[in-house]
Write a protein that holds these residues in place. Structure first.
Motif, PDB file in Angstrom:
ATOM      1  N   GLN A   1     -70.906 -50.819  24.500  1.00 55.16           N
ATOM      2  CA  GLN A   1     -70.526 -50.138  25.736  1.00 55.16           C
ATOM      3  C   GLN A   1     -70.111 -48.702  25.416  1.00 55.16           C
ATOM      4  N   THR A   2     -70.413 -47.806  26.338  1.00 55.32           N
ATOM      5  CA  THR A   2     -70.004 -46.418  26.151  1.00 55.32           C
ATOM      6  C   THR A   2     -68.530 -46.280  26.512  1.00 55.32           C
ATOM      7  N   ILE A   3     -67.776 -45.684  25.600  1.00 51.47           N
ATOM      8  CA  ILE A   3     -66.367 -45.406  25.878  1.00 51.47           C
ATOM      9  C   ILE A   3     -66.245 -43.890  25.987  1.00 51.47           C
ATOM     10  N   ASN A   4     -65.908 -43.404  27.175  1.00 53.19           N
ATOM     11  CA  ASN A   4     -65.856 -41.954  27.366  1.00 53.19           C
ATOM     12  C   ASN A   4     -64.565 -41.369  26.767  1.00 53.19           C
ATOM     13  N   ASP A   5     -64.469 -40.047  26.766  1.00 50.88           N
ATOM     14  CA  ASP A   5     -63.341 -39.374  26.113  1.00 50.88           C
ATOM     15  C   ASP A   5     -62.005 -39.780  26.713  1.00 50.88           C
ATOM     16  N   CYS A   6     -62.010 -40.048  28.006  1.00 48.69           N
ATOM     17  CA  CYS A   6     -60.780 -40.487  28.665  1.00 48.69           C
ATOM     18  C   CYS A   6     -60.395 -41.878  28.172  1.00 48.69           C
ATOM     19  N   GLU A   7     -61.335 -42.804  28.237  1.00 52.48           N
ATOM     20  CA  GLU A   7     -61.053 -44.192  27.846  1.00 52.48           C
ATOM     21  C   GLU A   7     -60.680 -44.311  26.371  1.00 52.48           C
ATOM     22  N   LYS A   8     -61.190 -43.379  25.543  1.00 54.31           N
ATOM     23  CA  LYS A   8     -60.911 -43.404  24.108  1.00 54.31           C
ATOM     24  C   LYS A   8     -59.434 -43.218  23.802  1.00 54.31           C
ATOM     25  N   LYS A   9     -58.668 -42.711  24.766  1.00 58.15           N
ATOM     26  CA  LYS A   9     -57.236 -42.520  24.551  1.00 58.15           C
ATOM     27  C   LYS A   9     -56.472 -43.840  24.647  1.00 58.15           C
ATOM     28  N   SER A  10     -57.110 -44.863  25.194  1.00 54.26           N
ATOM     29  CA  SER A  10     -56.417 -46.133  25.426  1.00 54.26           C
ATOM     30  C   SER A  10     -55.926 -46.739  24.121  1.00 54.26           C
ATOM     31  N   ALA A  11     -54.698 -47.258  24.161  1.00 55.31           N
ATOM     32  CA  ALA A  11     -54.090 -47.851  22.970  1.00 55.31           C
ATOM     33  C   ALA A  11     -53.209 -49.008  23.385  1.00 55.31           C
TER      34      ALA A  11
END
Length: 125
Positions: free
Chosen positions: A24-34
């Motif tokens: 799945q593509t994880i965009n730059d915003c979603e990549k911040k999720s932790a």
């Protein structure tokens, strides 16, 4: 103590997601999720792209336990997420609507999480 539980403790940032084997593509915003995991709680820091901005949402779960290689809900026994930790990578599996999702996270520091959270600009929640 439970070695798995100890290995699970820490702060983990999303790296990849596959659903039924499809990346799945994880965009730059979603990549911040932790997700921050301690003995007593799991805190999800979720970022999701909405038109025009990156939305932040925090969710804290207290009622869970580690059983073997799974994170289980104390409140709903049907909720169980098998996991494994290898070095600085956490892998969590879940099955929803018959689809198998595999999430991979990398271990980050509190300072790195603080830097991510400093980017939050929601005008409140």
């Amino acid at each position: 103590g439970n070695n798995n539980a100890q290995n699970l403790e820490g702060i983990w940032q999303i790296e990849s997601e596959t659903v039924d084997g499809q990346s799945q593509t994880i965009n730059d915003c979603e990549k911040k999720s932790a997700v921050a995991i301690t003995q007593n709680q799991i805190t999800s820091h979720n970022f999701s792209e909405v038109p025009g901005f990156c939305r932040y949402n925090k969710h804290v779960v207290h009622a869970y336990k580690i059983e073997g290689n799974a994170i289980k809900s104390n409140e709903d026994p049907s909720i169980s997420f098998p996991f494994s930790v290898s070095g600085n990578t956490l892998t969590i599996e879940s099955v929803k609507n018959g689809k198998k999702t595999i999430l991979k996270y990398k271990k980050i520091t509190q300072a790195q999480l603080d830097a991510i959270l400093a980017t939050v600009n929601n005008g409140g929640n």
